[in-house]
Design a protein around this motif. Structure first.
Motif: not given
Length: 365
Positions: A65, A67, A69-70, A187, A211, A213-214
């Protein structure tokens, strides 16, 4: 004593002399019958030439992923987690509540605010009385300044307590001790690290609640070894293959090459950024990065022409009168039934390409 060189049917070169040594005999009779010639190994000698070889470097990699966008979502304060409404793989929107948190920290913050508010009212009254006393010249100017300083401090403490309540997500006028835990981005939940009913310690918890993420873009990272660094520049086109999608090739460019070598593997991280429509590429998915390198002039010889003696690689070179000498070479990657010669041979050299193993000297007596 006559000496003959023969080759056995089993591929071993045998040196025969004009006599045979029967088992247990120490002498040799010169009138013994000669050993008949056995069929000699077929040797093939060819001229080798340099040729232009296109090279492709393959690097094992994996999907990560991005980072940027996480986010890891933690509890903003200590308390008990309630009504967790999130599972791994679930899509969430920015601002969406994923759980509720019941916290005693809120009650403590409100109590601190009430105490500060009371001290502020007391300081305000004292200051108003001081103004009257100064006006009637009953109180000194120095004592009045002390009252002003105490009133300012009380107001500052009240504002600090108010801000603390707001930081926790509450109002100083409210009564509830429940707050919503929300996702800061839109996300996919990659993992959920807790469950409803568990206590959260905002300053001690190492596991995130979740967690997110996008995955609209992802990273493909691989290890680029030290000896390949000079052949792989930034922005070089890359073909990427995934075992999950056989027969399909993704295309990208090298976006980053790391600046530090791993002390164990002596490799740096190389990164490709890919658009991920439909989120087909999942974090931790294996990938293969294929990077085309500049063409080089190399000599290719059959694999069986190269002999190995420990760490040394050699080929046989014909000299004169049917004699052959060994020449040490440095080999490169194998290409099908041929192997690349990096050094040791030159364009136009003649080498034994078939039957080289039969020319080895026999080991032992």
């Amino acid at each position: 004593m006559n000496r003959f060189r023969v080759t056995s049917p089993f591929g071993f070169r045998v040196f025969a002399f004009g006599c045979l040594l029967p088992l247990g005999l120490a002498g040799c009779k010169h009138d013994a019958a000669p050993v008949p010639d056995l069929p000699k190994a077929n040797l093939k000698v060819e001229t080798v030439h340099s040729q232009n070889i296109g090279d492709t470097l393959e690097i094992p990699g994996r999907v990560e992923a991005d980072p940027e966008h996480l986010v890891h979502i933690y509890a903003p304060l200590s308390g008990r987690l309630l009504n967790l409404k999130l599972t791994a793989g679930q899509e969430v929107r920015k601002g969406q509540a994923i759980a509720m948190l019941q916290s005693g920290d809120v009650a403590q913050a409100r109590a601190d605010f009430e105490k500060a508010h009371i001290e502020t009212l007391r300081a305000d009254h004292a200051l108003e009385r001081g103004k009257l006393l100064v006006a009637h010249e009953v109180m000194s100017q120095a004592d009045f300044q002390e009252l002003q300083a105490a009133d300012d401090a009380a107001h500052a403490e009240q504002e600090r307590a108010r801000q603390r309540i707001h930081e926790l997500g509450f109002s100083e006028n409210g009564t509830s001790d429940m707050t919503a835990i929300t996702s800061p981005i839109t996300g996919t939940a990659l993992e959920v690290g807790t469950a409803s009913g568990e206590m959260q310690r905002s300053l001690e918890t190492t596991n995130a609640i979740a967690t997110v993420a996008n995955l609209d873009t992802v990273w493909i990272t691989g290890d680029l070894f030290e000896h390949d660094l000079g052949a792989v520049p930034l922005h070089r086109p890359v073909d990427i293959l995934f075992s999950a999608y056989p027969g399909e090739t993704f295309h990208g460019t090298i976006a980053n090459i790391g600046d530090s070598l791993d002390p164990t593997t002596h490799a740096v991280k190389v990164r490709v950024v890919l658009a991920n429509p439909g989120h087909r590429l999942k974090p931790a998915m294996f990938a293969t990065l294929r990077i085309a390198r500049p063409s080089v002039m190399r000599i290719l010889v059959p694999v069986e022409a190269v002999l190995h003696d420990g760490d040394v690689t050699e080929v046989y070179i014909p000299s004169s009168a049917g004699k052959y000498t060994l020449r040490q070479v440095v080999t490169g990657p194998t290409r099908g039934k041929q192997i690349e010669i990096v050094s040791g041979l030159h364009d136009g050299d003649r080498i034994v390409t078939e039957g080289a193993a039969f020319l080895r000297q026999p080991v032992g007596d």
